[in-house]
Write a protein that holds these residues in place. Sequence first.
Motif, PDB file in Angstrom:
ATOM      1  N   VAL A 169       0.585  -0.966  -0.106  1.00  0.00           N
ATOM      2  CA  VAL A 169      -0.254  -0.127  -0.258  1.00  0.00           C
ATOM      3  C   VAL A 169       1.115   1.370  -0.271  1.00  0.00           C
ATOM      4  CG1 VAL A 169      -1.647   1.503   1.320  1.00  0.00           C
ATOM      5  CG2 VAL A 169      -1.796  -1.217   0.781  1.00  0.00           C
ATOM      6  N   ASP A 170       1.156   2.368  -1.025  1.00  0.00           N
ATOM      7  CA  ASP A 170       1.816   3.505  -1.138  1.00  0.00           C
ATOM      8  C   ASP A 170       0.996   4.145  -0.170  1.00  0.00           C
ATOM      9  OD1 ASP A 170       2.984   2.075  -3.174  1.00  0.00           O
ATOM     10  OD2 ASP A 170       1.975   2.942  -4.819  1.00  0.00           O
ATOM     11  N   ALA A 171       2.272   5.054   0.216  1.00  0.00           N
ATOM     12  CA  ALA A 171       1.432   6.538   1.495  1.00  0.00           C
ATOM     13  C   ALA A 171       0.572   6.660   0.095  1.00  0.00           C
ATOM     14  CB  ALA A 171       3.103   7.137   1.188  1.00  0.00           C
ATOM     15  N   PHE A 172      -0.385   7.353   1.395  1.00  0.00           N
ATOM     16  CA  PHE A 172      -1.976   8.481   0.747  1.00  0.00           C
ATOM     17  C   PHE A 172      -2.536   7.931   0.305  1.00  0.00           C
ATOM     18  CE2 PHE A 172       2.272  11.097   1.120  1.00  0.00           C
ATOM     19  CZ  PHE A 172       1.208  11.884   2.388  1.00  0.00           C
ATOM     20  N   GLU A 173      -2.307   5.993   0.248  1.00  0.00           N
ATOM     21  CA  GLU A 173      -3.100   4.947  -0.133  1.00  0.00           C
ATOM     22  C   GLU A 173      -4.293   4.911   0.521  1.00  0.00           C
ATOM     23  OE1 GLU A 173      -2.584   2.380  -4.669  1.00  0.00           O
ATOM     24  OE2 GLU A 173      -1.451   2.062  -2.800  1.00  0.00           O
ATOM     25  N   ALA A 174      -5.125   4.504   0.356  1.00  0.00           N
ATOM     26  CA  ALA A 174      -6.367   3.948   0.500  1.00  0.00           C
ATOM     27  C   ALA A 174      -6.187   1.945   0.236  1.00  0.00           C
ATOM     28  CB  ALA A 174      -7.631   4.096   1.013  1.00  0.00           C
ATOM     29  N   ALA A 175      -6.289   0.890   1.281  1.00  0.00           N
ATOM     30  CA  ALA A 175      -6.105  -0.438   0.663  1.00  0.00           C
ATOM     31  C   ALA A 175      -7.223  -0.774  -0.323  1.00  0.00           C
ATOM     32  CB  ALA A 175      -6.035  -0.770   2.483  1.00  0.00           C
ATOM     33  N   GLY A 176      -7.595  -0.675  -0.210  1.00  0.00           N
ATOM     34  CA  GLY A 176      -8.616  -0.607  -1.577  1.00  0.00           C
ATOM     35  C   GLY A 176      -8.397  -0.490  -2.305  1.00  0.00           C
ATOM     36  N   ASP A 177      -7.542   0.979  -2.482  1.00  0.00           N
ATOM     37  CA  ASP A 177      -8.049   1.538  -3.755  1.00  0.00           C
ATOM     38  C   ASP A 177      -6.634   0.308  -3.991  1.00  0.00           C
ATOM     39  OD1 ASP A 177      -9.590   2.887  -3.508  1.00  0.00           O
ATOM     40  OD2 ASP A 177      -8.658   5.096  -2.421  1.00  0.00           O
ATOM     41  N   ALA A 178      -5.300  -0.077  -2.866  1.00  0.00           N
ATOM     42  CA  ALA A 178      -3.797  -0.415  -4.028  1.00  0.00           C
ATOM     43  C   ALA A 178      -5.005  -1.647  -3.570  1.00  0.00           C
ATOM     44  CB  ALA A 178      -3.270  -0.739  -2.816  1.00  0.00           C
ATOM     45  N   VAL A 179      -5.358  -2.605  -3.769  1.00  0.00           N
ATOM     46  CA  VAL A 179      -5.558  -4.278  -4.269  1.00  0.00           C
ATOM     47  C   VAL A 179      -6.641  -3.577  -5.364  1.00  0.00           C
ATOM     48  CG1 VAL A 179      -7.557  -4.875  -2.828  1.00  0.00           C
ATOM     49  CG2 VAL A 179      -5.668  -6.449  -3.807  1.00  0.00           C
ATOM     50  N   VAL A 180      -7.053  -2.799  -6.164  1.00  0.00           N
ATOM     51  CA  VAL A 180      -7.596  -2.381  -7.507  1.00  0.00           C
ATOM     52  C   VAL A 180      -6.923  -1.933  -7.949  1.00  0.00           C
ATOM     53  CG1 VAL A 180      -8.812  -0.965  -8.629  1.00  0.00           C
ATOM     54  CG2 VAL A 180      -9.601  -1.465  -6.379  1.00  0.00           C
ATOM     55  N   ARG A 181      -5.113  -1.457  -7.654  1.00  0.00           N
ATOM     56  CA  ARG A 181      -4.702  -0.867  -8.603  1.00  0.00           C
ATOM     57  C   ARG A 181      -3.494  -1.660  -8.498  1.00  0.00           C
ATOM     58  NH1 ARG A 181       0.636  -0.450  -6.539  1.00  0.00           N
ATOM     59  NH2 ARG A 181       0.024  -0.143  -4.761  1.00  0.00           N
ATOM     60  N   GLU A 182      -2.787  -2.889  -7.570  1.00  0.00           N
ATOM     61  CA  GLU A 182      -2.267  -4.256  -7.581  1.00  0.00           C
ATOM     62  C   GLU A 182      -2.918  -5.236  -9.025  1.00  0.00           C
ATOM     63  OE1 GLU A 182       0.600  -4.627  -6.684  1.00  0.00           O
ATOM     64  OE2 GLU A 182       1.379  -3.106  -5.634  1.00  0.00           O
ATOM     65  N   LEU A 183      -4.107  -5.351  -8.729  1.00  0.00           N
ATOM     66  CA  LEU A 183      -4.531  -6.408  -9.924  1.00  0.00           C
ATOM     67  C   LEU A 183      -4.430  -6.204 -11.036  1.00  0.00           C
ATOM     68  CD1 LEU A 183      -8.063  -7.414  -7.483  1.00  0.00           C
ATOM     69  CD2 LEU A 183      -6.188  -8.554  -8.313  1.00  0.00           C
ATOM     70  N   ARG A 184      -4.761  -4.620 -11.654  1.00  0.00           N
ATOM     71  CA  ARG A 184      -5.223  -4.220 -12.494  1.00  0.00           C
ATOM     72  C   ARG A 184      -3.812  -4.277 -13.223  1.00  0.00           C
ATOM     73  NH1 ARG A 184      -8.568   0.222 -14.643  1.00  0.00           N
ATOM     74  NH2 ARG A 184      -8.172   0.107 -17.052  1.00  0.00           N
ATOM     75  N   GLU A 185      -2.666  -3.723 -12.581  1.00  0.00           N
ATOM     76  CA  GLU A 185      -0.522  -3.904 -12.574  1.00  0.00           C
ATOM     77  C   GLU A 185      -0.429  -5.355 -13.536  1.00  0.00           C
ATOM     78  OE1 GLU A 185       0.549  -0.173 -10.592  1.00  0.00           O
ATOM     79  OE2 GLU A 185       1.206  -2.165  -9.794  1.00  0.00           O
ATOM     80  N   GLU A 186      -0.634  -6.111 -11.518  1.00  0.00           N
ATOM     81  CA  GLU A 186       0.140  -7.165 -12.510  1.00  0.00           C
ATOM     82  C   GLU A 186      -1.120  -8.402 -13.264  1.00  0.00           C
ATOM     83  OE1 GLU A 186       2.643  -7.773  -7.763  1.00  0.00           O
ATOM     84  OE2 GLU A 186       0.722  -8.599  -8.222  1.00  0.00           O
TER      85      GLU A 186
END
Length: 157
Positions: A59-76
């Motif tokens: 989880v990046d700085a200033f990022e919500a955990a739910g947003d992080a999993v959405v980002r990671e799923l898209r990237e990976e």
Amino acid sequence: MEDWKRLVEPYTRPLFFAHSRMTRGKTLGVRGLVVEDERRVLLIEHTYLEGWWLPGGGVDAFEAAGDAVVRELREEAGIIAQETPRLLSIHSNERFFPGDHVLLYRIDRFERGELTSQGEIKNVDFFDIDALPGNINGGSLRRIQEALQGLPPDPLW
């Protein structure tokens, strides 16, 4: 071709952990359990680690955990969530990295898009829950079993 990453990972891990500790204090990661047709789960194979894993990351700085999993799923994995991820469980990852915690989210509605990861992911695939790969990461396997078989979550990853 990408085996060199697995060879150097044990040597670069302490540097990554030191950097993470200095910049984050405690660390927080997310993993996504993407379920297709109640029978198939998404797994990824990294270029730098052995085995198949649930997709996710830090989880990046200033990022919500739910947003992080959405980002990671898209990237990976090229997975575009079509619903708000549901938090299933929280785990201590002390065995791997002291102070690390992992949040597991579930996503059932999604679209497939393009991978945006640059050299981090070797393979992405869906597996039937009765035919998971033999070299699946132990923590990933336990989370799948807990979520899909109704078992209580283990507090340790």
